[in-house]
Structures are given as C-alpha cells and as structure tokens.
Design a protein around this motif. Structure first.
Motif, short mmCIF file in Angstrom:
data_model
loop_
_atom_site.label_atom_id
_atom_site.label_comp_id
_atom_site.label_asym_id
_atom_site.label_seq_id
_atom_site.Cartn_x
_atom_site.Cartn_y
_atom_site.Cartn_z
N THR A 252 39.44 36.05 61.35
CA THR A 252 39.85 35.95 59.95
C THR A 252 39.77 37.32 59.28
O THR A 252 38.95 38.17 59.63
N LEU A 253 40.64 37.52 58.29
CA LEU A 253 40.75 38.81 57.61
C LEU A 253 40.80 38.61 56.10
O LEU A 253 41.58 37.79 55.60
N ALA A 254 39.98 39.36 55.39
CA ALA A 254 40.06 39.44 53.93
C ALA A 254 40.60 40.84 53.60
O ALA A 254 39.99 41.84 53.95
N LEU A 255 41.76 40.88 52.95
CA LEU A 255 42.43 42.15 52.71
C LEU A 255 42.42 42.49 51.23
O LEU A 255 42.88 41.71 50.39
N VAL A 256 41.89 43.67 50.91
CA VAL A 256 41.81 44.15 49.53
C VAL A 256 43.06 44.96 49.21
O VAL A 256 43.48 45.83 49.98
N VAL A 257 43.66 44.66 48.06
CA VAL A 257 44.87 45.37 47.62
C VAL A 257 44.59 45.96 46.23
O VAL A 257 44.58 45.23 45.23
N PHE B 139 43.84 37.37 50.50
CA PHE B 139 44.09 38.60 49.76
C PHE B 139 43.21 38.66 48.52
O PHE B 139 43.11 37.69 47.77
N CYS B 140 42.60 39.81 48.32
CA CYS B 140 41.84 40.08 47.10
C CYS B 140 42.50 41.25 46.38
O CYS B 140 42.41 42.39 46.83
N PHE B 141 43.17 40.97 45.28
CA PHE B 141 43.82 42.01 44.49
C PHE B 141 42.82 42.54 43.47
O PHE B 141 42.13 41.76 42.80
N VAL B 142 42.73 43.85 43.35
CA VAL B 142 41.81 44.47 42.40
C VAL B 142 42.61 45.18 41.33
O VAL B 142 43.30 46.18 41.59
N ASP B 143 42.57 44.65 40.11
CA ASP B 143 43.26 45.29 39.00
C ASP B 143 42.39 46.42 38.46
O ASP B 143 41.34 46.19 37.88
N ASP B 144 42.85 47.64 38.68
CA ASP B 144 42.08 48.83 38.33
C ASP B 144 42.43 49.31 36.92
O ASP B 144 43.05 50.35 36.73
N GLY B 145 42.05 48.52 35.92
CA GLY B 145 42.26 48.91 34.53
C GLY B 145 43.70 49.13 34.16
O GLY B 145 44.02 50.06 33.40
N VAL C 189 37.44 42.93 57.33
CA VAL C 189 37.76 43.28 55.94
C VAL C 189 38.57 44.57 55.98
O VAL C 189 38.25 45.50 56.73
N GLY C 190 39.61 44.63 55.17
CA GLY C 190 40.41 45.85 55.15
C GLY C 190 41.02 46.10 53.79
O GLY C 190 40.75 45.37 52.83
#
Length: 248
Positions: free
Chosen positions: A3-8, A34-40, A90-91
């Motif tokens: 399994t893979l959790a991918l950060v975007v 998918f984990c999307f990170v809203d960077d401000g 994790v990537g």
C-alpha cells in the motif's frame, strides 16, 4: 501490491490540478491513497481539494494557513500519513504531474521485487524508449546542478530533483522528522539524511518513461544560493544519519 500513501503539495494549483487523473488513479488502484497539502494557497486550491476529497475516500487534504514552501509542506504531509494511513510506503509527487501518475505502479513493483529497498526515486535520464521533454536552458542548468550535487553527496545518484519519490514508511518517518534547512533543494538534504551506505545499497534510481517540463515552475533564484550552500548542509545531514535507527 504494497500500500502507498502519496503526498501531493499544492500551492495555487487550482488551474493546473488534473482532478480527473487523480480520481482515475484512486479508482483503478485500491492500494493507493492521496494526501493533498494546501500550502497557504491564495486562489481556489483549498476549495478544489475539499471537492476532490468528496469524490473518493482514497483522497483527503490537509491545510496550512500560511505558505511554508514545498519542503515543509511535503514534510508535514509525510509525517501526517506516516501517523495515520497505515500504508507500507509513503512518497510525494509533484502536483503538476510532470511525472505522470501512470509511473506509480513501476515504483511499487520495484518494492515488491526487491525486498531490501528503502526508497525508489524517479530519474529523468533520457534513454531508449523514454519521452523526456524540457527546455534547452533548463536542461543545461539541470545538468550542471546534477554534477555538483553528485560531487556533494559522494554517491552516484544521477537525478535527485525529480519530484517523484517513494520510501518505506519506517524510513520516511525518520528522515522527514526534522525540518529541512533548504527550501528548494530539500530532496538532496533528504537523501543525505539516509547516509551514503543506504544510498548505495537500499535506494533504487528508477528511470521514468515520461516527463514533461510543465510551465509555471515556482523554483526561483533562491535555489542557486542553496546550491552553493549544499556542501555544508549535506555534511551535517550525513553526520546526523549515523545516529538514525535505520542507518546501521
């Protein structure tokens, strides 16, 4: 498949984010989240990510109130998924999909086939059968930077800056734990934290079949200053890597 959790990481990506591509990937591959990170972001990125989270249970987003930069956004996202996802790997992946999502299964097959691997990093080395497109000026600058980075790391890693990297979860939770000293070239610092022995033995540099130079890159002149300071940053990271639990 592991399994893979991918950060975007996303900063003002509302007009470039390919929603359909991420939805298709989430539907086709039950082993990925998918984990999307809203960077401000100051555009409609946050609203778009909230909409995407409603489209699939395999997609969610976290939000940072102020712009902290890609390095810190990725770091926070990785630590988040390491703590809560339960994934084997994790990537992180660039939001512009310069490296298409279709490359992901190749990364995961490498982990399945080579059990000792701790990291798989994408390489844009142009070879037979690949489609790597970039401007001549960016290609020249990249080649010079790669030569300097290889000399600095002291290991034959060809492409440290491809925005497609996957790590075993136990390694990721260790090397992403401390904030990065560099804002633009954190990929190099990240690899230095693994230590030279791990880089030679447990890291696979995987040639990717497609990569496209997407307009709108946010890398600025600050990267040049960081490039010149890399030797001292990497020396400190290599020293620190000797005390990490995974470097023995």
């Amino acid at each position: 498949m592991k399994t893979l959790a991918l950060v975007v990481p996303c900063h003002n990506e509302a007009r470039r984010l390919d929603v359909d591509a991420f939805v298709r990937a989430a539907e086709e591959w039950p082993w990925i989240s998918f984990c999307f990170v809203d960077d401000g972001s100051t555009d409609a990125t946050a609203e778009l990510l909230a909409h995407m989270a409603n489209l699939s249970p395999s997609m969610h987003a976290i939000y940072i109130n102020e712009n902290v930069g890609k390095a810190e956004a990725v770091r926070r996202g990785v630590l988040h998924v390491c703590s809560y996802s339960g994934a084997d790997c994790v990537g992180f992946w660039d939001a512009d999909l310069a490296t298409p999502l279709g490359e992901i299964p190749s990364f995961m097959r490498a982990f399945e086939e080579q059990g000792q691997l701790k990291a798989v990093i994408g390489s844009r080395w142009p070879h037979l059968g690949t489609d790597i497109r970039r401007s001549a000026l960016r290609g020249l600058a990249s080649s010079l930077a790669k030569w300097f980075i290889r000399r600095t790391l002291g290991v034959p890693v060809w492409d440290t800056q491809c925005g497609a990297k996957v790590f075993a979860c136990d390694v990721a939770s260790e090397i992403f734990r401390a904030p990065f000293r560099s804002r633009w070239l954190f990929d190099v610092e990240l690899l230095a934290r693994m230590g030279r022995r791990r880089l030679r033995r447990d890291v696979l540099e995987l040639p990717i079949a497609e990569w496209f130079d997407v307009p709108g890159s946010k890398v600025g002149l600050g990267a040049l200053g960081e490039l010149l300071s890399l030797p001292s940053i990497c020396r400190e990271s290599l020293v620190e890597s000797r005390s990490c639990t995974f470097s023995s």
